[in-house]
Each structure stands twice: as structure tokens, then as C-alpha cells.
Design a protein around this motif. Structure first.
Motif, PDB file in Angstrom:
ATOM      1  N   TYR A 140       0.855  -1.192   0.000  1.00 34.94           N
ATOM      2  CA  TYR A 140       0.000   0.000   0.000  1.00 34.94           C
ATOM      3  C   TYR A 140       0.887   1.236   0.000  1.00 34.94           C
ATOM      4  CZ  TYR A 140       1.046  -0.514   5.008  1.00 34.94           C
ATOM      5  OH  TYR A 140       1.684  -0.680   6.222  1.00 34.94           O
ATOM      6  N   PRO A 235      -4.175   0.389  -1.651  1.00 34.60           N
ATOM      7  CA  PRO A 235      -3.807  -1.017  -1.433  1.00 34.60           C
ATOM      8  C   PRO A 235      -3.585  -1.713  -2.770  1.00 34.60           C
ATOM      9  CG  PRO A 235      -6.137  -0.669  -1.020  1.00 34.60           C
ATOM     10  CD  PRO A 235      -5.542   0.692  -1.201  1.00 34.60           C
ATOM     11  N   GLN A 281       1.442 -11.265   3.591  1.00 33.60           N
ATOM     12  CA  GLN A 281       0.159 -11.215   4.285  1.00 33.60           C
ATOM     13  C   GLN A 281      -0.541  -9.893   3.978  1.00 33.60           C
ATOM     14  OE1 GLN A 281      -0.973 -13.912   6.057  1.00 33.60           O
ATOM     15  NE2 GLN A 281       0.895 -14.867   5.272  1.00 33.60           N
ATOM     16  N   GLU A 282      -1.840  -9.945   3.769  1.00 32.41           N
ATOM     17  CA  GLU A 282      -2.585  -8.706   3.535  1.00 32.41           C
ATOM     18  C   GLU A 282      -2.510  -7.837   4.777  1.00 32.41           C
ATOM     19  OE1 GLU A 282      -6.225  -8.699   1.270  1.00 32.41           O
ATOM     20  OE2 GLU A 282      -6.120 -10.881   1.113  1.00 32.41           O
ATOM     21  N   PRO A 283      -2.163  -6.567   4.612  1.00 32.77           N
ATOM     22  CA  PRO A 283      -1.955  -5.700   5.796  1.00 32.77           C
ATOM     23  C   PRO A 283      -3.253  -5.374   6.500  1.00 32.77           C
ATOM     24  CG  PRO A 283      -1.792  -4.434   3.770  1.00 32.77           C
ATOM     25  CD  PRO A 283      -1.886  -5.875   3.356  1.00 32.77           C
ATOM     26  N   ASP A 284      -3.172  -5.304   7.804  1.00 30.76           N
ATOM     27  CA  ASP A 284      -4.321  -4.884   8.642  1.00 30.76           C
ATOM     28  C   ASP A 284      -4.222  -3.374   8.854  1.00 30.76           C
ATOM     29  OD1 ASP A 284      -6.484  -4.734  10.295  1.00 30.76           O
ATOM     30  OD2 ASP A 284      -5.465  -5.606  12.048  1.00 30.76           O
ATOM     31  N   VAL A 285      -4.631  -2.639   7.835  1.00 34.18           N
ATOM     32  CA  VAL A 285      -4.450  -1.191   7.803  1.00 34.18           C
ATOM     33  C   VAL A 285      -5.747  -0.547   7.356  1.00 34.18           C
ATOM     34  CG1 VAL A 285      -3.207   0.701   6.660  1.00 34.18           C
ATOM     35  CG2 VAL A 285      -1.982  -1.374   7.296  1.00 34.18           C
ATOM     36  N   ASP A 286      -6.092   0.588   7.963  1.00 32.60           N
ATOM     37  CA  ASP A 286      -7.237   1.383   7.510  1.00 32.60           C
ATOM     38  C   ASP A 286      -6.755   2.324   6.407  1.00 32.60           C
ATOM     39  OD1 ASP A 286      -9.036   0.264   9.312  1.00 32.60           O
ATOM     40  OD2 ASP A 286      -8.456   1.676  10.890  1.00 32.60           O
TER      41      ASP A 286
END
Length: 290
Positions: A140, A235, A281-286
Motif C-alpha cells: 500500500y 492497497p 500477508q494482507e496488511p491490517d491497515v485502515d
């Protein structure tokens, strides 16, 4: 993101100071690298690839940390090693052809290479014309700014009137200008130039891939800049790209990529090349809306 290429450097530390921020997309020894001027015929079918025992792959060789030359001048990097491991699991050797990003898609269609790897984004336009493997890198966009006031940027809308540095045709320059930023174009300069120009006020912001920006700031701690802690956007994910009728090759690669994701091989390679970070891994981001 299909990052622009950067000059050849012999050490990882030197490469880190090169043009990682110019982006927006990207050989081992002489026996492993074909020339840019090679011409090809029809792309090989999976049966032909399997019979020959060789997978031909385009990459830049100049994009740290996904495809670059190490201190021994051998081709390495995150996607280079993912590709080598995938080929080995398929019983194949790899021949890398080094070229700029602009030539990679043409080389796929001409049959010069079977596929390309260079931090290449999966997007709708390309999916209409090519096949991708399943993604193995998720990323992202981030922003490098001054630390005292984050260059006066609290939201993406605050980019209006700010000076953004980068190459003219990158996706990040397009995003910045879509919010009204003034694009300041640079030609193949090193990261220290970008970061110092933010520090001294010539620029307000440089927008680019989060992981690449993290590596750049880590490599240049003496320059007083930071990644904006609250603004993340765009993203995206990356994978191997190949000709639109290479369905069996796609299936074979997807099979071994799934194995490599499951057994931790891709995580280990990510941590090796991205400073301990797991880009698989898919990021845990807003994310802020573009």
C-alpha cells in the motif's frame, strides 16, 4: 508496483540509497542472463517449457529489494528467489533476461520470455491482456513528510498545493496530482536527494510504497523525515505476469506458490529481503479513500 529501475550498485547498503522512491510500477552470472536484444518466437506452451526444462523470466536486476545484484554481482532479491524456488519445485531451471519495465510486457507477448517479475501490480487493465499468478506480495502507499507537522498534511485533501516529488509517469505522481499537489519531477536521483529535499522544504511529501519507504528511511537515519503515521492508501498486490493464453503455466505456478505460502517459504524470503517484514500477508491497515 512496477517500479522504475535504478543504477547498478554492488552492495545492499548502497542500493538502499538509490531511487526506490521513483516508483509507481521493475542474473546471476553470465550463463543465466540473456541480452535485451534477444528476439523470440511464439511463447512456449507448458509442454514445451517442461520439455526444455527452462523457464525464461524478465526482470530489471536494478530494483531493490525485489530484483538486484548483490555484492558478488549475482542476481538476487525477493521475487528473483521466489521465482527460483517455484521453478525448482516444477523441475525447471530459470533464465533471467534483464530489461526495463517498459520492455517486459512486450517481451512476454513476443515470446522472448515466459513471464516477468518486477513488483508488477495486478490491475484491471493488465488482467484484460495478461494472466497473473495468485499474489504473493501485498502492499500500500505511504507518505514521507517532515516530522514536526507532517508537512501540514492531515488528510489526502491536504495535498492540494503541496509539492510532491517523483518521476513523471508513476501511479503515485498521478495520485498526488489528482489531489491537487504540484508535481516536482526528478530523473533517476538517489533517495537521499528526495529525503533531504523534504527536510529542507523544497518538497513537502514523497508518496510511494510503504515497504520501500520504510527501507529508505532506515538506510538514511541522519535525515530528519518520517513516514506519516496516519495516512495510508492505494492497497495493491503483486504477482508473476504472463501471456493471456498461458493457462497451464499459470496453474502450475499457482500450485507451487500455494505450497510456498503454506510452508512459510515466501514469508521467510520476505523477512530476508524486507527487513523482517512479511509482505506475503494482507496488511491490517485502515486506508483513506483515493
Amino acid at each position: 508496483m512496477e517500479n522504475e529501475t535504478m543504477p547498478f550498485f554492488k552492495t545492499a547498503a548502497a542500493v538502499l540509497t538509490t531511487g526506490l522512491l521513483l516508483t509507481a510500477c521493475g542474473n546471476g552470472d553470465g550463463n543465466e542472463t540473456a541480452s535485451d536484444n534477444d528476439t523470440g518466437g511464439e511463447p512456449s506452451s507448458w509442454d514445451e517449457i517442461e520439455e526444455s526444462g527452462v523457464l525464461t523470466v524478465a526482470t530489471s536486476g536494478t530494483l531493490y529489494p525485489t530484483s538486484f545484484h548483490d555484492e558478488d554481482e549475482g542476481l538476487t532479491g525477493f521475487e528473483v528467489e521466489v521465482t527460483r524456488e517455484a521453478a525448482e519445485r516444477l523441475g525447471l531451471e530459470v533464465e533471467f533476461t534483464e530489461m526495463g519495465f517498459d520492455g517486459m510486457l512486450t517481451s512476454i507477448n513476443s515470446g522472448q520470455v515466459d513471464l516477468a517479475v518486477n513488483d508488477i501490480d495486478i490491475n484491471e487493465d493488465r488482467e484484460e491482456r495478461f494472466l497473473f499468478t495468485d499474489p504473493y506480495k501485498f502492499s500500500y502507499g505511504a507518505m514521507i513528510v517532515r516530522p514536526d507537522d507532517f508537512s501540514g498534511i492531515e488528510t489526502l485533501e491536504d495535498l492540494e498545493g503541496k509539492k510532491h516529488g517523483g518521476a513523471a509517469t508513476t501511479i503515485y505522481m498521478q495520485i498526488a496530482e489528482s489531489y491537487g499537489a504540484e508535481g516536482v519531477t526528478y530523473e533517476n536521483v538517489t533517495n537521499d536527494t528526495y529525503l533531504r529535499d523534504i527536510e529542507n522544504g523544497r518538497l513537502d511529501v514523497v508518496m510511494n510504497d510503504f515497504y520501500l519507504q520504510s527501507l529508505a528511511i532506515e538506510a538514511l537515519p541522519e535525515i530528519d523525515v518520517v513516514i506519516h503515521p496516519d495516512l495510508f492508501y492505494h492497497p495493491n498486490n503483486q504477482a508473476m505476469i504472463m501471456k493471456e493464453d498461458s493457462h497451464e503455466l499459470q496453474e502450475q505456478l499457482n500450485r507451487v506458490i500455494a505450497e510456498m505460502m503454506e510452508d512459510g517459504t515466501i514469508t521467510a524470503l520476505s523477512e530476508q529481503f524486507f527487513g523482517g517484514q512479511d509482505v506475503s500477508q494482507e496488511p491490517d491497515v485502515d486506508f483513506d479513500d483515493e
